[in-house]
Design an enzyme around this catalytic site. Structure first.
Site, PDB file in Angstrom:
ATOM      1  N   THR A  12      38.471  40.871  45.102  1.00 38.94           N
ATOM      2  CA  THR A  12      37.611  39.765  44.668  1.00 38.94           C
ATOM      3  C   THR A  12      38.234  38.445  45.137  1.00 38.94           C
ATOM      4  OG1 THR A  12      38.614  39.421  42.487  1.00 38.94           O
ATOM      5  CG2 THR A  12      36.866  41.085  42.648  1.00 38.94           C
ATOM      6  N   GLY A  13      37.369  37.495  45.454  1.00 42.57           N
ATOM      7  CA  GLY A  13      37.866  36.249  46.040  1.00 42.57           C
ATOM      8  C   GLY A  13      38.438  36.511  47.428  1.00 42.57           C
ATOM      9  N   GLY A  17      42.007  32.145  51.047  1.00 42.06           N
ATOM     10  CA  GLY A  17      43.380  32.103  50.549  1.00 42.06           C
ATOM     11  C   GLY A  17      44.071  33.458  50.437  1.00 42.06           C
ATOM     12  N   TYR A 150      43.843  27.348  31.688  1.00 42.26           N
ATOM     13  CA  TYR A 150      44.145  28.238  32.822  1.00 42.26           C
ATOM     14  C   TYR A 150      45.237  29.226  32.433  1.00 42.26           C
ATOM     15  CZ  TYR A 150      45.716  29.364  37.653  1.00 42.26           C
ATOM     16  OH  TYR A 150      46.076  29.994  38.826  1.00 42.26           O
TER      17      TYR A 150
END
Ligand code: NAP
Length: 249
Positions: A12-13, A17, A150
């Site tokens: 995922t993602g 990056g 976060y």
């Protein structure tokens, strides 16, 4: 390099990056990879760059339906999965006094709930000997200003990982966490630092990291591949800090 020949991996993602570097490394080591990202153009671009063993799925990890679609795609295209990298994440820096309930829920929805339901939906499709790696952050142990929500969401996912390491042991599925320190990825451009202050911000980060520099996405990818590989066959419930030593400061 570890061989991932014929392994099926989900990242995922995976369009950006650390996720992109991880998908690239897995594909280079022989895996078939499904990347999940929320922007069609970015996912298409990443798939084109990553080559024929990589496919893309556009979806928001905060939406539980995305994980149903991932599971359906994995079942139809590959018949099962070996590796799940829950890496998508956002970092919204805000002093706690400014955080609204909507801000709080939005960050937890991506960084904690999205991880929980992503793993819940993929586990039934995972083969014995599989591996799950979650991308947390050193923010759970190194106190950083404006990072309370976060850090809280990432701490939740670290707790999920330890629970899952025990829950899934009977199926020989290992579950581990990688905790990056500051890494040179597009996330640094999403923190609200003005463009003209960016160099100074990165220089400051490098200065406070004992190793004197930011990490690189491919360094994180290599650590994630280690945890995902048979080389880490006796490693479960671990949290590997890949942070240039910043958690020591
Ligand atoms: P990045 O380049 O911004 O990548 C983050 C990825 O997650 C992007 O593909 C992003 O999509 C995706 N994403 C975010 N929200 C999503 C959502 N709701 N649904 C689907 N995809 C979503 O940043 P990165 O540094 O590689 O971050 C990877 C992970 O490392 C994150 O979990 C982050 O918290 C963690 N981390 C990073 C650092 C660092 O310094 N870089 C340090 C500690 C931890 P878009 O491209 O659409 O935004």
């Amino acid at each position: 390099m570890n061989s991932f020949l014929n392994k099926v991996a989900i990242v995922t993602g995976g369009n950006s990056g650390i996720g992109f570097a991880t998908a690239a490394a897995l594909a280079a080591a022989g895996a078939r990879v499904l990347i999940v990202g929320r922007r069609q153009a970015a996912v298409d671009e990443a798939v084109a760059a990553l080559g024929k063993h990589v496919i893309g799925l556009v979806g928001d990890v905060a939406d539980p339906m995305t994980h149903d679609r991932v599971a359906e795609t994995v079942r139809d295209r590959f018949g099962g999965a070996d590796i799940y990298i829950a890496n998508a994440g956002v970092n919204v820096i805000q002093p706690s006094e400014a955080v609204t309930q909507e801000d709080y829920d939005a960050q937890f929805a991506i960084n904690a709930r999205g991880v929980f339901f992503g793993v819940q939906k993929i586990v039934p499709l995972m083969r014995e000997g599989g591996s799950i790696v979650l991308t947390s952050s050193i923010a759970t142990r190194k106190i950083l200003e404006g990072h309370a929500v976060y850090a809280g969401a990432k701490a939740a996912m670290e707790a999920f990982a330890r629970s899952w390491a025990l829950e899934l042991k009977a199926r020989r599925i290992r579950v581990n966490v990688v905790s990056p320190g500051p890494v040179d990825t597009p996330i640094l451009g999403k923190l609200g630092v003005p463009d003209d202050a960016r160099d100074g911000f990165e220089a400051h980060l490098a200065n406070v990291i004992p190793m004197g520099r930011l990490g690189q996405a491919d360094e994180l990818a290599r650590s994630i591949l280690y945890l995902a590989s048979d080389d880490a066959g006796f490693v479960t419930g671990a949290n590997l800090l890949v942070d240039g030593g910043i958690a020591l400061t």
